[in-house]
Scaffold this motif. Sequence first.
Motif, mmCIF file in Angstrom:
data_model
loop_
_atom_site.group_PDB
_atom_site.id
_atom_site.type_symbol
_atom_site.label_atom_id
_atom_site.label_comp_id
_atom_site.label_asym_id
_atom_site.label_seq_id
_atom_site.Cartn_x
_atom_site.Cartn_y
_atom_site.Cartn_z
ATOM 1 N N UNK A 66 0.476 -1.438 0.333
ATOM 2 C CA UNK A 66 -0.518 0.378 -0.232
ATOM 3 C C UNK A 66 0.799 1.745 0.438
ATOM 4 N N UNK A 67 -0.062 2.914 -0.107
ATOM 5 C CA UNK A 67 1.400 3.285 -0.329
ATOM 6 C C UNK A 67 1.223 3.839 1.354
ATOM 7 N N UNK A 68 0.764 3.823 2.662
ATOM 8 C CA UNK A 68 0.441 3.753 3.741
ATOM 9 C C UNK A 68 1.526 2.832 3.820
ATOM 10 N N UNK A 69 2.667 2.743 3.158
ATOM 11 C CA UNK A 69 3.981 1.866 3.194
ATOM 12 C C UNK A 69 3.879 0.631 3.972
ATOM 13 N N UNK A 70 3.314 -0.201 4.168
ATOM 14 C CA UNK A 70 3.240 -1.328 4.716
ATOM 15 C C UNK A 70 2.733 -2.149 3.779
ATOM 16 N N UNK A 71 2.275 -3.799 3.575
ATOM 17 C CA UNK A 71 2.004 -4.812 2.775
ATOM 18 C C UNK A 71 1.782 -5.827 4.640
ATOM 19 N N UNK A 72 0.963 -6.243 4.045
ATOM 20 C CA UNK A 72 0.115 -6.673 5.037
ATOM 21 C C UNK A 72 -0.302 -8.315 4.830
ATOM 22 N N UNK A 73 0.132 -9.607 5.012
ATOM 23 C CA UNK A 73 -0.502 -10.889 4.814
ATOM 24 C C UNK A 73 -1.505 -11.413 5.422
ATOM 25 N N UNK A 74 -2.265 -11.651 5.057
ATOM 26 C CA UNK A 74 -3.644 -12.325 4.973
ATOM 27 C C UNK A 74 -3.778 -14.074 4.490
ATOM 28 N N UNK A 75 -4.669 -14.718 6.020
ATOM 29 C CA UNK A 75 -4.989 -15.997 5.444
ATOM 30 C C UNK A 75 -6.338 -15.398 4.939
ATOM 31 N N UNK A 76 -6.548 -16.540 2.930
ATOM 32 C CA UNK A 76 -7.643 -16.358 2.584
ATOM 33 C C UNK A 76 -9.189 -17.105 3.313
ATOM 34 N N UNK A 77 -8.110 -18.269 3.806
ATOM 35 C CA UNK A 77 -9.690 -18.397 4.483
ATOM 36 C C UNK A 77 -10.226 -18.288 5.417
ATOM 37 N N UNK A 78 -9.322 -17.745 6.234
ATOM 38 C CA UNK A 78 -10.259 -16.901 7.278
ATOM 39 C C UNK A 78 -10.435 -15.494 7.483
ATOM 40 N N UNK A 79 -10.095 -15.089 6.639
ATOM 41 C CA UNK A 79 -9.398 -13.467 6.467
ATOM 42 C C UNK A 79 -9.119 -12.871 7.574
ATOM 43 N N UNK A 80 -8.171 -13.508 8.142
ATOM 44 C CA UNK A 80 -7.258 -12.469 8.964
ATOM 45 C C UNK A 80 -6.135 -11.989 8.485
ATOM 46 N N UNK A 81 -5.886 -10.842 9.078
ATOM 47 C CA UNK A 81 -4.536 -10.677 8.746
ATOM 48 C C UNK A 81 -3.380 -11.379 9.295
ATOM 49 N N UNK A 82 -2.604 -11.859 8.951
ATOM 50 C CA UNK A 82 -1.788 -13.186 8.970
ATOM 51 C C UNK A 82 -0.237 -11.920 9.965
ATOM 52 N N UNK A 83 0.315 -10.946 9.349
ATOM 53 C CA UNK A 83 1.449 -10.609 9.371
ATOM 54 C C UNK A 83 1.311 -8.658 8.646
ATOM 55 N N UNK A 84 1.673 -7.461 9.612
ATOM 56 C CA UNK A 84 1.814 -6.264 8.709
ATOM 57 C C UNK A 84 3.297 -5.905 9.065
ATOM 58 N N UNK A 85 4.055 -5.778 8.158
ATOM 59 C CA UNK A 85 6.111 -5.004 8.131
ATOM 60 C C UNK A 85 5.557 -3.853 7.285
ATOM 61 N N UNK A 86 6.354 -3.171 7.327
ATOM 62 C CA UNK A 86 6.821 -1.759 7.441
ATOM 63 C C UNK A 86 7.988 -1.295 6.753
ATOM 64 N N UNK A 87 7.328 -0.580 5.701
ATOM 65 C CA UNK A 87 8.984 -0.451 4.567
ATOM 66 C C UNK A 87 9.621 0.868 4.595
ATOM 67 N N UNK A 88 9.219 0.833 6.322
ATOM 68 C CA UNK A 88 10.249 2.567 6.301
ATOM 69 C C UNK A 88 8.864 3.651 5.695
ATOM 70 N N UNK A 89 8.355 4.011 5.574
ATOM 71 C CA UNK A 89 7.163 4.633 5.801
ATOM 72 C C UNK A 89 7.518 5.177 3.996
ATOM 73 N N UNK A 90 7.869 4.232 3.423
ATOM 74 C CA UNK A 90 7.681 4.471 0.892
ATOM 75 C C UNK A 90 6.226 3.715 1.213
ATOM 76 N N UNK A 91 6.109 4.800 -0.361
ATOM 77 C CA UNK A 91 5.071 3.751 -1.168
ATOM 78 C C UNK A 91 5.359 2.327 -1.004
ATOM 79 N N UNK A 92 4.706 0.943 -1.282
ATOM 80 C CA UNK A 92 4.477 -0.063 -2.122
ATOM 81 C C UNK A 92 4.267 0.225 -3.435
ATOM 82 N N UNK A 93 4.753 0.133 -4.329
ATOM 83 C CA UNK A 93 4.495 -0.301 -5.349
ATOM 84 C C UNK A 93 3.958 -1.538 -5.900
ATOM 85 N N UNK A 94 5.177 -2.568 -5.294
ATOM 86 C CA UNK A 94 4.575 -4.408 -5.794
ATOM 87 C C UNK A 94 5.655 -5.159 -4.543
ATOM 88 N N UNK A 95 4.294 -6.494 -4.809
ATOM 89 C CA UNK A 95 4.687 -7.076 -3.606
ATOM 90 C C UNK A 95 4.568 -8.564 -4.517
#
Length: 188
Positions: free
Chosen positions: A71-100
């Motif tokens: 996201x442009x919020x500087x984070x990427x998040x990992x989600x479990x598709x089956x449960x819909x829950x967020x597994x992890x959130x990591x911050x990339x030093x507040x840079x907008x993330x263009x690709x994961x």
Amino acid sequence: MIKHWIRVLNIKLGWINDFDKFVIKYASNFFMIDMFRSSSKLINTFLGHTDFVWAIDYSAFDGSNLLCSGSADGTFRVWDVDTGKQVQSLNDNLNQLYCVKFSPYHYHNNHRNIICSSSLDNTIHFWDIKKNEQLITCNGHTNNVCGMEFSLFSGGKYLCSGSYDKTIRLWDVEASKSLHVFNGHENT
């Protein structure tokens, strides 16, 4: 409809027979897409980002179906598709993330869940999502890295990245180094 397309595309009238076939094919494909959209339904919504989501990737790790969002919020998040829950959130030093992208190379060779991200800092980062740490930074582009793709051969050992610097770079993931720079594009 044909008159509309001729006007919109400024087509010369000597080509009209082939254009009729194109319009008919286009119209039927458009109809099929429209039918698909009307019969599809929303399965899940993942909430958590505070700005635009620029990138997503999907993978299955250890029997789990995972989705990664950058996201442009500087984070990427990992989600479990089956449960819909967020597994992890990591911050990339507040840079907008263009690709994961999930790294198939690290998973298949070391059984590690690694995510590759690119952002406004002209770099590519590899993150271990279980240990919540950055592993590698690949430098070389002179402008924002806006696209990446792992090779479908050699177990994902190679990564291509595209940048606003008008180049494509080929990386060796195992050695963490740039192998080749492809020049020639005239625009980003």
